[in-house]
Design a protein around this motif. Structure first.
Motif, PDB file in Angstrom:
ATOM      1  N   THR A   1      -5.866   7.619 -10.193  1.00  0.00           N
ATOM      2  CA  THR A   1      -5.532   9.040 -10.199  1.00  0.00           C
ATOM      3  C   THR A   1      -5.452   9.584 -11.615  1.00  0.00           C
ATOM      4  O   THR A   1      -5.984  10.658 -11.910  1.00  0.00           O
ATOM      5  CB  THR A   1      -4.197   9.273  -9.460  1.00  0.00           C
ATOM      6  OG1 THR A   1      -4.358   8.893  -8.086  1.00  0.00           O
ATOM      7  CG2 THR A   1      -3.768  10.728  -9.525  1.00  0.00           C
TER       8      THR A   1
ATOM      9  N   ARG B   1       2.361   6.277  -7.243  1.00  0.00           N
ATOM     10  CA  ARG B   1       1.373   7.236  -7.766  1.00  0.00           C
ATOM     11  C   ARG B   1       1.913   8.662  -7.701  1.00  0.00           C
ATOM     12  O   ARG B   1       1.828   9.410  -8.687  1.00  0.00           O
ATOM     13  CB  ARG B   1       0.084   7.139  -6.941  1.00  0.00           C
ATOM     14  CG  ARG B   1      -0.973   8.186  -7.300  1.00  0.00           C
ATOM     15  CD  ARG B   1      -1.960   8.347  -6.171  1.00  0.00           C
ATOM     16  NE  ARG B   1      -1.299   8.782  -4.954  1.00  0.00           N
ATOM     17  CZ  ARG B   1      -1.776   8.564  -3.722  1.00  0.00           C
ATOM     18  NH1 ARG B   1      -2.904   7.906  -3.538  1.00  0.00           N
ATOM     19  NH2 ARG B   1      -1.107   8.997  -2.659  1.00  0.00           N
TER      20      ARG B   1
ATOM     21  N   GLY C   1       2.366   1.732  -3.364  1.00  0.00           N
ATOM     22  CA  GLY C   1       1.411   2.260  -4.331  1.00  0.00           C
ATOM     23  C   GLY C   1       1.251   3.764  -4.221  1.00  0.00           C
ATOM     24  O   GLY C   1       1.150   4.463  -5.242  1.00  0.00           O
ATOM     25  N   SER C   2       1.237   4.273  -3.008  1.00  0.00           N
ATOM     26  CA  SER C   2       1.126   5.724  -2.819  1.00  0.00           C
ATOM     27  C   SER C   2       2.346   6.440  -3.366  1.00  0.00           C
ATOM     28  O   SER C   2       2.232   7.481  -4.028  1.00  0.00           O
ATOM     29  CB  SER C   2       0.938   6.046  -1.337  1.00  0.00           C
ATOM     30  OG  SER C   2      -0.272   5.496  -0.842  1.00  0.00           O
TER      31      SER C   2
ATOM     32  N   ARG D   1      -2.709   0.404  -8.735  1.00  0.00           N
ATOM     33  CA  ARG D   1      -4.140   0.725  -8.781  1.00  0.00           C
ATOM     34  C   ARG D   1      -4.389   2.193  -8.435  1.00  0.00           C
ATOM     35  O   ARG D   1      -5.248   2.841  -9.032  1.00  0.00           O
ATOM     36  CB  ARG D   1      -4.908  -0.194  -7.840  1.00  0.00           C
ATOM     37  CG  ARG D   1      -4.810  -1.661  -8.237  1.00  0.00           C
ATOM     38  CD  ARG D   1      -5.606  -2.543  -7.314  1.00  0.00           C
ATOM     39  NE  ARG D   1      -5.485  -3.941  -7.711  1.00  0.00           N
ATOM     40  CZ  ARG D   1      -6.360  -4.893  -7.388  1.00  0.00           C
ATOM     41  NH1 ARG D   1      -7.418  -4.585  -6.647  1.00  0.00           N
ATOM     42  NH2 ARG D   1      -6.183  -6.128  -7.780  1.00  0.00           N
ATOM     43  N   LYS D   2      -3.633   2.710  -7.480  1.00  0.00           N
ATOM     44  CA  LYS D   2      -3.794   4.121  -7.110  1.00  0.00           C
ATOM     45  C   LYS D   2      -3.379   5.026  -8.268  1.00  0.00           C
ATOM     46  O   LYS D   2      -4.012   6.057  -8.520  1.00  0.00           O
ATOM     47  CB  LYS D   2      -2.958   4.434  -5.871  1.00  0.00           C
ATOM     48  CG  LYS D   2      -3.446   3.739  -4.610  1.00  0.00           C
ATOM     49  CD  LYS D   2      -2.545   4.078  -3.433  1.00  0.00           C
ATOM     50  CE  LYS D   2      -2.989   3.341  -2.178  1.00  0.00           C
ATOM     51  NZ  LYS D   2      -2.109   3.646  -1.031  1.00  0.00           N
TER      52      LYS D   2
ATOM     53  N   ASP E   1       0.824  -1.198   0.000  1.00  0.00           N
ATOM     54  CA  ASP E   1       0.000   0.000   0.000  1.00  0.00           C
ATOM     55  C   ASP E   1       0.868   1.262   0.000  1.00  0.00           C
ATOM     56  O   ASP E   1       0.611   2.206  -0.756  1.00  0.00           O
ATOM     57  CB  ASP E   1      -0.925  -0.007   1.217  1.00  0.00           C
ATOM     58  CG  ASP E   1      -1.864   1.183   1.234  1.00  0.00           C
ATOM     59  OD1 ASP E   1      -2.756   1.243   0.382  1.00  0.00           O
ATOM     60  OD2 ASP E   1      -1.685   2.064   2.100  1.00  0.00           O
TER      61      ASP E   1
ATOM     62  N   ASP F   1       1.930  -1.864  -6.091  1.00  0.00           N
ATOM     63  CA  ASP F   1       0.578  -1.410  -6.395  1.00  0.00           C
ATOM     64  C   ASP F   1       0.578  -0.312  -7.446  1.00  0.00           C
ATOM     65  O   ASP F   1       1.268   0.701  -7.310  1.00  0.00           O
ATOM     66  CB  ASP F   1      -0.081  -0.893  -5.116  1.00  0.00           C
ATOM     67  CG  ASP F   1      -1.428  -0.256  -5.388  1.00  0.00           C
ATOM     68  OD1 ASP F   1      -2.281  -0.949  -5.955  1.00  0.00           O
ATOM     69  OD2 ASP F   1      -1.612   0.931  -5.076  1.00  0.00           O
TER      70      ASP F   1
END
Length: 201
Positions: A76, A43, A39-40, A71-72, A36, A69
């Motif tokens: 966005t 992104r 992913g941040s 997906r973020k 997680d 990740d």
């Protein structure tokens, strides 16, 4: 007395297979919280790049399992008005492409993937993208990319021109000095890692 013959150098495919095993085993050790956070960071590093943020077309992928990740990032970009294409795996290993229209536009597919369910635009659609964000198990300092062995993204990357930004997404520990390569392998122009952000190669 004749000298013993030197051992043969390992074949690239064999070296790749061993490296893949080690990298996949290491990924299994990552926690959901680590993925997680990754992913941040991914992104935040990628979504601000002009090639991805100017409302054009970006070919990306929707991460699954222990992959870093994305997906973020996909969500966005879509919210920023970018036309995001995601892959649809075809028999034989080629990639078709369809638009991401929010999480409800995805459905479970083979290999545990989530794929877009809308109209497909053909394998050549990737050539119209301003940027291609592709999965990798490792990338080296020359941009050589190690995938999972199916060759899907080597085929896709062979269709894009030199002005298309190509990025491999990996964990920090997967940015290596050297990755074994074969003639059909396609390099990427840059890499993004959670700790190092985007690095052009």
């Amino acid at each position: 007395m004749n000298a013993a013959p030197e051992p043969a150098a390992p074949r690239a495919s064999g070296t790749k297979a061993e490296l893949r095993r080690r990298l996949l085993a290491a990924r299994e050790e990552t926690t959901e919280a680590e993925r997680d956070r990754a992913g941040s960071a991914i992104r935040d590093a990628v979504a601000v790049l002009p090639q991805l943020s100017m409302g054009g077309t970006v070919a990306a992928y929707y991460s699954v399992g222990t992959e870093p990740d994305t997906r973020k990032l996909v969500a966005t970009l879509w919210k920023q008005g970018v036309y995001v294409l995601l892959p649809v795996f075809l028999p034989g290993g080629a990639l078709d492409w369809a638009a991401y229209e929010g999480p409800d536009s995805l459905a479970p597919a083979r290999f545990g993937l989530l794929e877009p369910t809308g109209p497909r635009y053909g394998t050549e659609a990737v050539a119209r993208a301003a940027a291609v964000v592709c999965p990798a198990l490792a990338v080296d300092r020359a941009g050589r990319r190690l995938g999972k062995g199916a060759g899907c993204y080597d085929r896709a990357l062979s269709l894009v021109g030199p002005n298309t930004l190509t990025l491999g997404v990996i964990y920090d520990t997967e940015f290596l000095d050297e990755v074994p390569a074969e003639p059909h392998d396609r390099a990427v122009q840059g890499v993004v890692t959670p700790g190092g952000g985007v690095r052009m190669l």
